[in-house]
Motif scaffolding. Structure first.
Motif, PDB file in Angstrom:
ATOM      1  N   GLN A  63       0.861  -1.182   0.000  1.00  0.00           N
ATOM      2  CA  GLN A  63       0.000   0.000   0.000  1.00  0.00           C
ATOM      3  C   GLN A  63       0.895   1.230   0.000  1.00  0.00           C
ATOM      4  O   GLN A  63       1.706   1.419   0.899  1.00  0.00           O
ATOM      5  CB  GLN A  63      -0.908   0.027   1.221  1.00  0.00           C
ATOM      6  CG  GLN A  63      -1.809   1.256   1.240  1.00  0.00           C
ATOM      7  CD  GLN A  63      -2.820   1.183   2.354  1.00  0.00           C
ATOM      8  OE1 GLN A  63      -3.592   0.247   2.420  1.00  0.00           O
ATOM      9  NE2 GLN A  63      -2.807   2.159   3.232  1.00  0.00           N
ATOM     10  N   THR A  65       1.367   5.267   0.237  1.00  0.00           N
ATOM     11  CA  THR A  65       0.703   6.415   0.846  1.00  0.00           C
ATOM     12  C   THR A  65       1.556   7.638   0.554  1.00  0.00           C
ATOM     13  O   THR A  65       2.775   7.594   0.685  1.00  0.00           O
ATOM     14  CB  THR A  65       0.570   6.235   2.373  1.00  0.00           C
ATOM     15  OG1 THR A  65      -0.140   5.037   2.643  1.00  0.00           O
ATOM     16  CG2 THR A  65      -0.144   7.415   3.009  1.00  0.00           C
ATOM     17  N   LYS A 141      -0.923  -2.614   3.684  1.00  0.00           N
ATOM     18  CA  LYS A 141      -2.271  -2.262   4.130  1.00  0.00           C
ATOM     19  C   LYS A 141      -2.355  -2.287   5.655  1.00  0.00           C
ATOM     20  O   LYS A 141      -1.861  -3.197   6.298  1.00  0.00           O
ATOM     21  CB  LYS A 141      -3.286  -3.229   3.513  1.00  0.00           C
ATOM     22  CG  LYS A 141      -4.700  -2.801   3.700  1.00  0.00           C
ATOM     23  CD  LYS A 141      -5.639  -3.653   2.904  1.00  0.00           C
ATOM     24  CE  LYS A 141      -7.044  -3.137   3.125  1.00  0.00           C
ATOM     25  NZ  LYS A 141      -7.991  -3.740   2.233  1.00  0.00           N
ATOM     26  N   ASN A 142      -2.979  -1.257   6.208  1.00  0.00           N
ATOM     27  CA  ASN A 142      -3.220  -1.085   7.647  1.00  0.00           C
ATOM     28  C   ASN A 142      -1.961  -0.813   8.476  1.00  0.00           C
ATOM     29  O   ASN A 142      -2.022  -0.838   9.695  1.00  0.00           O
ATOM     30  CB  ASN A 142      -3.979  -2.286   8.230  1.00  0.00           C
ATOM     31  CG  ASN A 142      -5.344  -2.454   7.601  1.00  0.00           C
ATOM     32  OD1 ASN A 142      -6.045  -1.469   7.337  1.00  0.00           O
ATOM     33  ND2 ASN A 142      -5.718  -3.682   7.316  1.00  0.00           N
ATOM     34  N   PRO A 144       0.674   1.729  10.066  1.00  0.00           N
ATOM     35  CA  PRO A 144       0.774   3.174  10.313  1.00  0.00           C
ATOM     36  C   PRO A 144       2.015   3.740   9.623  1.00  0.00           C
ATOM     37  O   PRO A 144       3.017   3.049   9.489  1.00  0.00           O
ATOM     38  CB  PRO A 144       0.894   3.270  11.840  1.00  0.00           C
ATOM     39  CG  PRO A 144       1.478   1.952  12.250  1.00  0.00           C
ATOM     40  CD  PRO A 144       0.956   0.934  11.265  1.00  0.00           C
TER      41      PRO A 144
END
Length: 150
Positions: A63, A65, A141-142, A144
């Protein structure tokens, strides 16, 4: 296997970038030089700003970000760590970064990049002007993007 997933993801992004650059170069062949697409490497590193080599990407579903972070003037961010490789680009202002152990310090200005520390406590401190950053995180994913240090 997760490392392979990230390599595949970044290879795909790079290939897309290269194809887009080739297309743009061909499409711009008849344009004056001032209107041609230009690509500049801002950062390429296998280690963080303190010299620590990156070990591997986290396991799990990749993921990406990207955050735009605005930090007010005269602000010391809390001591924190990052669980994954990430990189920052300074849009405006001056940011002083330091490791919690006091052995590493660096000053960043608008246009500078920073390969961030992973798993090492550090913080950023602004001066008389606010700072704006773009930070890119290569996590899963998920996960922090940062965790407060004790």
């Amino acid at each position: 296997m997760p490392h392979t997933l990230f390599r595949g993801l970044f290879a795909g992004l790079l290939a897309g970038c290269c194809l887009n650059q080739a297309y743009a170069a061909n499409a711009a062949a008849d344009l004056p030089n001032s209107e041609r697409t230009v690509s500049t490497v801002l950062l390429r590193s296998d280690h963080s700003w303190d010299g620590t080599r990156y070990k591997s990407y986290p396991a799990g579903q990749p993921q990406l970000t990207m955050l735009k972070i605005a930090i007010p003037a005269h602000t010391a961010l809390p001591w924190h760590t990052h669980p994954m490789p990430n990189a920052a680009y300074v849009i405006s202002g001056t940011l002083n970064v330091e490791s919690r152990d006091g052995r590493h310090k660096k000053t960043l200005h608008a246009g500078d990049t920073l390969p961030e520390m992973v798993g090492i406590s550090h913080r950023g401190v602004t001066g008389d002007a606010p700072v704006e950053l773009i930070v890119f995180y290569a996590g899963v994913k998920n996960m922090p993007t940062a965790m407060k240090s004790q």
